[in-house]
Design an enzyme around this catalytic site. Sequence first.
Site, PDB file in Angstrom:
ATOM      1  N   LYS A 109      14.864  -0.936   1.015  1.00  0.00           N
ATOM      2  CA  LYS A 109      14.307   0.398   0.781  1.00  0.00           C
ATOM      3  C   LYS A 109      15.395   1.456   0.873  1.00  0.00           C
ATOM      4  O   LYS A 109      15.447   2.387   0.067  1.00  0.00           O
ATOM      5  CB  LYS A 109      13.201   0.686   1.793  1.00  0.00           C
ATOM      6  CG  LYS A 109      11.937  -0.143   1.587  1.00  0.00           C
ATOM      7  CD  LYS A 109      10.939   0.077   2.717  1.00  0.00           C
ATOM      8  CE  LYS A 109       9.689  -0.779   2.523  1.00  0.00           C
ATOM      9  NZ  LYS A 109       8.731  -0.670   3.642  1.00  0.00           N
ATOM     10  N   GLN A 158       7.584   0.133   9.560  1.00  0.00           N
ATOM     11  CA  GLN A 158       7.561  -1.233   9.058  1.00  0.00           C
ATOM     12  C   GLN A 158       6.721  -2.148   9.951  1.00  0.00           C
ATOM     13  O   GLN A 158       6.874  -2.150  11.166  1.00  0.00           O
ATOM     14  CB  GLN A 158       9.001  -1.779   8.968  1.00  0.00           C
ATOM     15  CG  GLN A 158       9.105  -3.152   8.359  1.00  0.00           C
ATOM     16  CD  GLN A 158       8.646  -3.198   6.911  1.00  0.00           C
ATOM     17  OE1 GLN A 158       8.872  -2.270   6.145  1.00  0.00           O
ATOM     18  NE2 GLN A 158       7.996  -4.275   6.538  1.00  0.00           N
ATOM     19  N   ASP A 162       3.180   5.143   2.429  1.00  0.00           N
ATOM     20  CA  ASP A 162       2.665   3.778   2.287  1.00  0.00           C
ATOM     21  C   ASP A 162       1.224   3.782   1.793  1.00  0.00           C
ATOM     22  O   ASP A 162       0.711   2.782   1.297  1.00  0.00           O
ATOM     23  CB  ASP A 162       2.732   3.031   3.626  1.00  0.00           C
ATOM     24  CG  ASP A 162       3.976   2.162   3.745  1.00  0.00           C
ATOM     25  OD1 ASP A 162       4.513   1.756   2.703  1.00  0.00           O
ATOM     26  OD2 ASP A 162       4.400   1.884   4.880  1.00  0.00           O
TER      27      ASP A 162
END
Length: 293
Positions: free
Chosen positions: A52, A96, A119
């Site tokens: 990312k 995460q 997200d």
Amino acid sequence: MTLLDGKKTSEAIQSEIAAEVAHIKEQGGKVPHLAAILVGHDGGSMTYVNNKVLACERVGFESTLLHYEDDITEEALLDKIREINEDDAIDGLIVQLPLPKHINPNKVLEVLDYKKDVDGFHPVNVGRMVAGLPAYLPATPYGIMQLLERYNIETKGKHCVVVGRSNIVGTPISILMSKCTIPGEATVTICHRNTVDLAHHTRQADILIVAVGKPGLITEDMVKEGAVVIDVGTTRVTDPTRERGWRLRGDVDFERVAPKCSYITPVPGGVGPLTISMLLKNTLRAAKKEVHA
């Protein structure tokens, strides 16, 4: 049979994002900034977060990676999220998963500012998605919709069968496919571990989307001729012929199912590459205040 090339599509999307960021810089505007929090040393998570960060560099974003040991307290992590919530320099924040067992992921999600939830998992964004309001869409379902759109696959009036009901893929993609949008306007059936006679349902699918993490679950006899098959599964399986000793395998028995399909995603190289690209797309939208003013 046509392969749905997620890698090629992902590269095109990132090129579009990079061009827009370059224009923003030329105009003296704010460069999108994505922050990522990683807790612990899970190999898969570390690789994914590093990818990312590299993707941010490719498209011209600013990025911040905050890496904590797995003994960080829940409250300390929540405090850091609250701090980032108040930082106007940061447009998007991801935490995460998975997290250590002593940290409640639902608490983390609810503390995170929904305006920075790129997200797309915060209850506010999920609710807006269900209501058909502007929202950050979960990255993997967002990527699937992009594949369908960019390959001009007809979805209106089609029967879409989704195997898997997770909050990350199965449930949101079922909602998106049923919406009055293009792609969308499909009749959707959701199957899961308690579905009786799974093959009966999958054989009726014009569009079959599988996201359960069970390698080879969907076999040739479970797919009708001409179906569009989207395989979201990516499971490591032992392969002594590979230097690293393993390979990625999808939920679909690709070699046998592919000849029956009109379109199908490979694994790897299908849906996977699009996930990070759609995360970048959400971050760009956050920086431009397109979703939440």
